[in-house]
Design an enzyme around this catalytic site. Structure first.
Site, PDB file in Angstrom:
ATOM      1  CG  PHE A 141      -1.902   1.206   1.071  1.00 20.00           C
ATOM      2  CD1 PHE A 141      -3.230   1.041   0.487  1.00 20.00           C
ATOM      3  CD2 PHE A 141      -1.677   2.400   1.599  1.00 20.00           C
ATOM      4  CE1 PHE A 141      -4.076   2.221   0.116  1.00 20.00           C
ATOM      5  CE2 PHE A 141      -2.436   3.447   1.585  1.00 20.00           C
ATOM      6  CZ  PHE A 141      -3.676   3.305   0.870  1.00 20.00           C
ATOM      7  CG  ASP A 226       5.763   3.990   1.640  1.00 18.90           C
ATOM      8  OD1 ASP A 226       5.639   4.730   2.635  1.00 18.90           O
ATOM      9  OD2 ASP A 226       4.779   3.953   1.055  1.00 18.90           O
ATOM     10  CE  LYS A 255       0.187   6.780   6.703  1.00 18.42           C
ATOM     11  NZ  LYS A 255      -1.286   6.810   6.468  1.00 18.42           N
TER      12      LYS A 255
END
Ligand SMILES: Cc1ncc(COP(=O)(O)O)c(C=O)c1O
Length: 400
Positions: A141, A226, A255
Site C-alpha cells: 500500500f 516507504d 503522516k
C-alpha cells in the site's frame, strides 16, 4: 442540537462513499483520547493511520502552528521562506540524509520518488529511454494515485481505474530471491514498505532487508523505503530500517511529520537521485510552505525530546507480550513491532469488524483491515496504565 446520526446522514447523502467509517462523530482530541459529540470518550488506537504519533492537539505543535499561522503561511516555492532551510537542516540531521524534497501527502512523496528514480535511471544508470522498471511487492500500500494503484494487487484499490501506468514489476514481499530474479538491466528501483501496514502489519523475515540492501547495491538498483507509516517512531525506532541496520537510498516519510495538524511529506535521499530534478521538472504549490515547515520542525522535536520513540519501543513490547497472553479461541496470531500491532482472527471467527464495533462500545477505537485483522496503533504518547486499560477492553471483547 444535532446528533451523531444527523452528521452521518448528511455525510452519506452529500459525500462520495469512498470510506466506511465507524459510526462515531468526533469533535475533540487530546493526547491518546478523543471525544464524540455526545460526550463519550475513546482511546484512539488508530492515530489517523499513524499520522498522530505525537498525540492529538499536542500543545507544543499547536503553538508552533498558531504562531507561524499569524506570521506567514504560504509563499510558494517561487520565493524562499525562513522556515524551509531550517526544516531541511533539522530533518537532514535527524535522518542522516543529504537531500530533502518536501511534498504534502504520502502518495505525492511516492510519486516523487518514482519520478526521481526513473530520471536517475535514464541520466545516471544509462537505462534506454522509456524502459525504466520499478519493482514493488504484492499486497503493497503506497497510496491512491493512478500510478500507485497501477501496481496495487488489491482489486478493490485498482479495479476499473485503468488504463494503468506501465513500468512496474510485482514480486512477493519478504522474498529476497524473488527480488534478485526480477531485476533486469532496466531496473531503476525497488519500492517497499519495511512492514506492510495496510496489508495487516506484515513483518518480513529477519535478515530480509539486509539481503535486499546487498542485492540492490550489487545491481545498482535504488532501494526506496516507504516509511510513511513505519517512520517517525511508530515501530520503536526513528526509521524502521534501523531494525536491520540498513540504509535506504531513498526514504519516504509523511503522516506524523505533520504532527497530526497538517499534511507534510518528504522524500529523503542522496544527491545522486534527487540531484537529477532541475527547476521546472517537479513541484507543488503547497510543498515546503512555511506553515508546514514550522509544524514539521516542532513535530520532530516533540518526537525526540519527549522520548516518544523509546516509549513506542518499550510499551510496544509490553503491549505485544500482554496481547499474546490473552487466551481466546478467536485469535489466530498477534504480531507487531513498537506500537504498530495487529490481531489476526481465525477465518471462522466471523470477521474483525464485529470486534471493532464491540471495542468501540467499550471506548476503544481501532480499525479492521482485510476482513480478519485489527490494527492497534495508538499515539506514541500513550502511558502504561492506558495500555493496561486498552488490554482490559480487548481481553473482555475477545473472551466474551
Ligand atoms: C506505507 C504508506 N505509503 C503511502 C501512504 C499514502 O499516504 P497518503 O494517504 O498521505 O497519501 C500510506 C497511507 O496509509 C501508507 O501507509
Amino acid at each position: 442540537m444535532p446528533r451523531s446520526a444527523d452528521f452521518i446522514e448528511i455525510e452519506s447523502r452529500l459525500g462520495a462513499h469512498n470510506y466506511k467509517p465507524l459510526g462515531v462523530v468526533l469533535t475533540r482530541g487530546q493526547g491518546v483520547w478523543v471525544e464524540d459529540i455526545e460526550g463519550r470518550r475513546y482511546l484512539d488506537c488508530l492515530s489517523a493511520y499513524s499520522a498522530v504519533n505525537q498525540g492529538h492537539c499536542h500543545p507544543r505543535i499547536l503553538k508552533a502552528l498558531t504562531e507561524q499561522a499569524g506570521r506567514l503561511t504560504l509563499t510558494s516555492r517561487a520565493f524562499h521562506n525562513d522556515q524551509l532551510a531550517l526544516f531541511y537542516e533539522e530533518l537532514a540531521t535527524l535522518t542522516g540524509s543529504h537531500k530533502v524534497l518536501p511534498m504534502n501527502s504520502g502518495a505525492e512523496a511516492v510519486e516523487t520518488a518514482i519520478k526521481a528514480v526513473r530520471k536517475w535511471g535514464y541520466e545516471v544508470k544509462g537505462v534506454p529511454a522509456g524502459q525504466a522498471e520499478v519493482i514493488v511487492c504484492a499486497d503493497n500500500f503506497h497510496g491512491r494515485t493512478l500510478s500507485i494503484v497501477s501496481f496495487s494487487t488489491d482489486e478493490e484499490a485498482r479495479g476499473n481505474f485503468g488504463p494503468y501506468t506501465p513500468g512496474f514489476r510485482i514480486i512477493p514481499f519478504g522474498d529476497a530471491d524473488a527480488l534478485e530474479a526480477a531485476i533486469t538491466p532496466n531496473t531503476v528501483g525497488f519500492l517497499v514498505e519495511p512492514i506492510q501496514g495496510e496489508a495487516g502489519v506484515i513483518i518480513p523475515p529477519t535478515g530480509y532487508f539486509k539481503r535486499v540492501r546487498e542485492i540492490c547495491t550489487r545491481h545498482n538498483v535504488t532501494l526506496i523505503l516507504d516509511e510513511i507509516q513505519t517512520g517517525l517512531g511508530r515501530t520503536g525506532k526513528l526509521l524502521a530500517e534501523e531494525h536491520e541496520g540498513i540504509e535506504a537510498d531513498v526514504t519516504l516519510i509523511g503522516k506524523a511529520l505533520g504532527g497530526g495538524f497538517y499534511p507534510v511529506s518528504a522524500v529523503l535521499s542522496n544527491t545522486a537521485v534527487l540531484g537529477t530534478l532541475k527547476p521546472g521538472q517537479h513541484g507543488s504549490t503547497f510543498g515546503g510552505n512555511p506553515l508546514a515547515c514550522a509544524v514539521a520542525r516542532e513535530a520532530m522535536k516533540v518526537l525526540v525530546e519527549e522520548g516518544l520513540i523509546e516509549n513506542s519501543a518499550r510499551l510496544g513490547e509490553y503491549f505485544l507480550e500482554e496481547l499474546r497472553g490473552i487466551r481466546s479461541n478467536v485469535i489466530q496470531e498477534v504480531r507487531g513491532r513498537g506500537l504498530m500491532l495487529a490481531i489476526q482472527f481465525h477465518p471462522e471467527a466471523g470477521g474483525a469488524r464485529q470486534y471493532v464495533e464491540a471495542l468501540r462500545q467499550r471506548g476503544l477505537l481501532a480499525k479492521d483491515t482485510h476482513e480478519h485483522t485489527i490494527r492497534l496503533a495508538p499515539p506514541l504518547v500513550i502511558k502504561q496504565d492506558e495500555v493496561d486499560w486498552a488490554l482490559e477492553q480487548i481481553e473482555a471483547v475477545l473472551t466474551e
